[in-house]
Structures are given as C-alpha cells and as structure tokens.
Design an enzyme around this catalytic site. Structure first.
Site, PDB file in Angstrom:
ATOM      1  N   GLU A  46     -18.140   1.784  10.818  1.00 10.44           N
ATOM      2  CA  GLU A  46     -18.704   0.650  11.548  1.00 10.44           C
ATOM      3  C   GLU A  46     -19.961   0.112  10.854  1.00 10.44           C
ATOM      4  O   GLU A  46     -20.161  -1.101  10.763  1.00 10.44           O
ATOM      5  CB  GLU A  46     -19.059   1.063  12.984  1.00 10.44           C
ATOM      6  CG  GLU A  46     -17.891   1.619  13.763  1.00 10.44           C
ATOM      7  CD  GLU A  46     -17.802   3.137  13.725  1.00 10.44           C
ATOM      8  OE1 GLU A  46     -17.552   3.740  14.779  1.00 10.44           O
ATOM      9  OE2 GLU A  46     -17.989   3.722  12.631  1.00 10.44           O
ATOM     10  N   ASP A  53       7.046  33.546  -8.388  1.00  8.05           N
ATOM     11  CA  ASP A  53       6.777  32.276  -9.061  1.00  8.05           C
ATOM     12  C   ASP A  53       5.408  32.171  -9.717  1.00  8.05           C
ATOM     13  O   ASP A  53       5.175  31.259 -10.506  1.00  8.05           O
ATOM     14  CB  ASP A  53       6.930  31.117  -8.065  1.00  8.05           C
ATOM     15  CG  ASP A  53       8.328  31.029  -7.474  1.00  8.05           C
ATOM     16  OD1 ASP A  53       9.264  31.528  -8.126  1.00  8.05           O
ATOM     17  OD2 ASP A  53       8.480  30.486  -6.368  1.00  8.05           O
TER      18      ASP A  53
END
Length: 351
Positions: A55, A210
């Site tokens: 704002e 992984d």
C-alpha cells in the site's frame, strides 16, 4: 466502481503480489493499486520482509497526490494495523485521505484479524472486502494455513509412470541415476516450486538411492531448508545434499545416530513423525513444506491427513513393476499438458 471494475483491479493486485513469490517470508505476498476515475494512478507490491508494504509503495508511486482524496485503493490483503518492521499501513492510508479501500481478503493472523478494517472504517473510509477472496487466499495459502492451523502448508510432489509406478526396482546396491519420468521443462518447473517454499523433505531411501541436491539450480531463488526423515538414523549423507549453505535437518528415532554435519532432531515413538515434523517447523517459523518423496514418506503424510496440495506428473512410459505411486483423494484443481507428461494438481478437502 462496478463489481467488474473491482474484480479487474483486484486481479492486478494479485499479479503484482505474485512477483515476490518466495521472497516475502514470513510476510504474505501483497499487491496494491490506486485508482482514480477508472484509471490506475499508482501501483506497488511488497518486495521482501523489512521493506515497505504494498500500500505504501502504491501510494508513493502516485505523482499527483491531490487526487488521492478522490481515489480508491485496492489491496489483496487487509492492511496491517500494528507496528512491526514498518508502521501500520492502515494509518498511512488514513493520513493520505483516501476515501475508499477495496480488500481481497481479511488477514486472519492474530496481529491483524480485522483490526485494519476497523481502523479504516472508524476514520471514515468506505471499506469493501471479499473481492476475489478465493483467489486472494489461494495466493497466500502458506501464510493462512500457518496462522490458522499452526503448521506449515504442505505440498506433495511425485512423478509416476503411466501404469502407476514411481521408480523401477533395481537389484542389489547398484548405484544408478534417477529414473527420469519427466522432461527438462517439468524439472525447471519443479526448481521454480522449490524456490517458492521454505523447506523440502525427503526420506532416507531417496537420499541413499538418488543422492539428491534438494536445492534450486534451474531457477533463480533461495534454496529451501533441507529435511530428511530417517527413522533408523542409518544414513550417510553424500556431498550433493550438503552442497549448499542451508543447514540439513535429520529427523530420527535413533538417539545414538549422531549423523555428522547436520542438525539431528530426535522423534518420539508414540507420536506420528508427520505431526512432530510439523510442530518443529511451526516453532521454527517455517510456513511451507515441500515433500518430494519417496513413497514411504509421501504415504505417511497422506495417511495422517497432513497435506494440502498434491502435484502429480504422469509420464508416458510403462514400468510394468517397481515402486508403487501413492494413491490420494482430493479435489482436482488444474491440469497442465507437457510434451511428455501430464501434471495434475489436487487440493485436500478443507485446505
């Protein structure tokens, strides 16, 4: 202004706010526009915590301040009413004499929770709220869940073959590259997602198989806090996981694990691991959790009902056997078609 105009300018607020996704924690994403005679005079958005709010940026961008007293300010979230790192936005709006304020949704956090609207109305402002409320809450879903449910917003992600497998089972301890189900564009998107979240969680099995980096490489942004769930504590963390500045947190039931170079968090046996992880993240001020696998971790959070969103890629390959993908019930939110996969996003009822 008509309802159509209000919607149009609120959509612009959302566009502006989304520019800072992943950058404003612990603050929400907020955009704002100042409108005079049907035209935007100024606009702005919150860049990051500690900087001016949307704002203030929107009002300060207006060149002719004399028009503010005849303008409408639009903002996707209720203006703050308390002193934090910056002064209250509600007071700033009042000081500029802006007569009308249109708000997307109320800020339900304890410090605001309607107080901004009350202050504006007491000062004589015409306040309208609830414009595109669902979209406004969706944008700041992490912020709302954190404050309303006292836990992080939890997003699950996995990729599966067309016949419903996450991966092919390999014999022995053979080292291998991950089985890629998706292509390059999808992997870039996943890194964009990572940059938007504060933490990322995988299970010990995924780390062993992984050796993932769990960081942001294909997109510009900060790495999320890395979390690993290893009940046994039997884990040798490779260089990939630790190859960032972010600390790694390992949740384990084994008090003698003593995994080096990480923060070890002991889990209690009589309380669900998912609950304890959420409690730890909430107490640490972490608003979002991104869970990338594997199957055991994903199924655990699904079974305990601790998830808000599931992002599921389905590739074109048939694995015929392997690690079964989780099954999940939710509301289909969106579908996106890639050249080699389909992305479906589901939302949990009540999220």
């Amino acid at each position: 202004m008509t309802e159509t105009d209000d919607n149009k300018f609120m959509r612009r607020c959302l566009e502006l706010a989304s520019k800072a996704e992943g950058l404003t924690y612990p603050n929400p994403m907020v955009g704002s526009v100042v409108v005079y005679d049907g035209k935007i005079l100024g606009e702005g958005y919150h860049l990051r915590s500690g900087k001016s709010h949307a704002e203030v940026n929107a009002i300060n961008s207006v060149s002719d301040k004399t028009k503010l007293k005849f303008s409408t300010l639009y903002v996707n979230l209720e203006p703050c009413s308390h002193f934090g790192e910056t002064p209250p936005c509600a007071d700033f709006i009042i000081s500029k004499g802006i007569p009308r304020v249109v708000i997307g949704t109320i800020d339900t956090s304890e410090k605001v929770s309607g107080k901004g609207v009350t202050r504006l109305r007491e000062a004589g402002c015409d306040v309208k709220s609830g414009i595109l409320e669902a979209e406004c809450r969706r944008l700041n879903r992490r912020f709302f869940i954190f404050h309303e449910k006292r836990r992080p917003y939890i997003t699950l992600k996995w990729a599966k073959s067309t016949d419903g497998y996450l991966d092919i089972i390999r014999s022995g301890d053979q080292k291998r590259e991950p089985t890629w189900i998706t292509g390059k564009p999808e992997r870039v998107l996943v890194h964009k997602w990572r940059a938007s979240e504060q933490s990322i969680l995988v299970g010990a099995g995924t780390v062993r198989a992984d050796n993932p980096h769990l960081n942001v490489r294909e997109w510009k942004g900060s790495d999320p806090l890395k979390l690993i769930l290893s009940s046994s504590g039997s884990l040798n963390i490779g260089s990939s996981v630790n190859n960032t500045n972010k600390k790694t947190v390992v949740f384990t039931h084994n008090s003698t694990a003593g995994i080096p170079d990480v923060l070890n968090v002991m889990l209690k046996e009589d309380i669900s691991s998912s609950v304890q992880i959420c409690e730890y993240l909430y107490s640490s001020g972490i608003q979002s959790l991104f869970i990338e696998g594997g199957a055991e971790v994903l199924n655990h959070f699904i079974s305990t009902g601790l998830w808000d969103e599931a992002r599921i890629f389905t590739g074109e390959e048939h694995f015929r056997e392997g690690v079964k993908a989780p099954l999940i019930n939710g509301i289909l939110f969106s579908k996106t078609v890639f050249s080699g996969s389909l992305l479906e996003i589901y939302l949990r009822n009540g999220s």
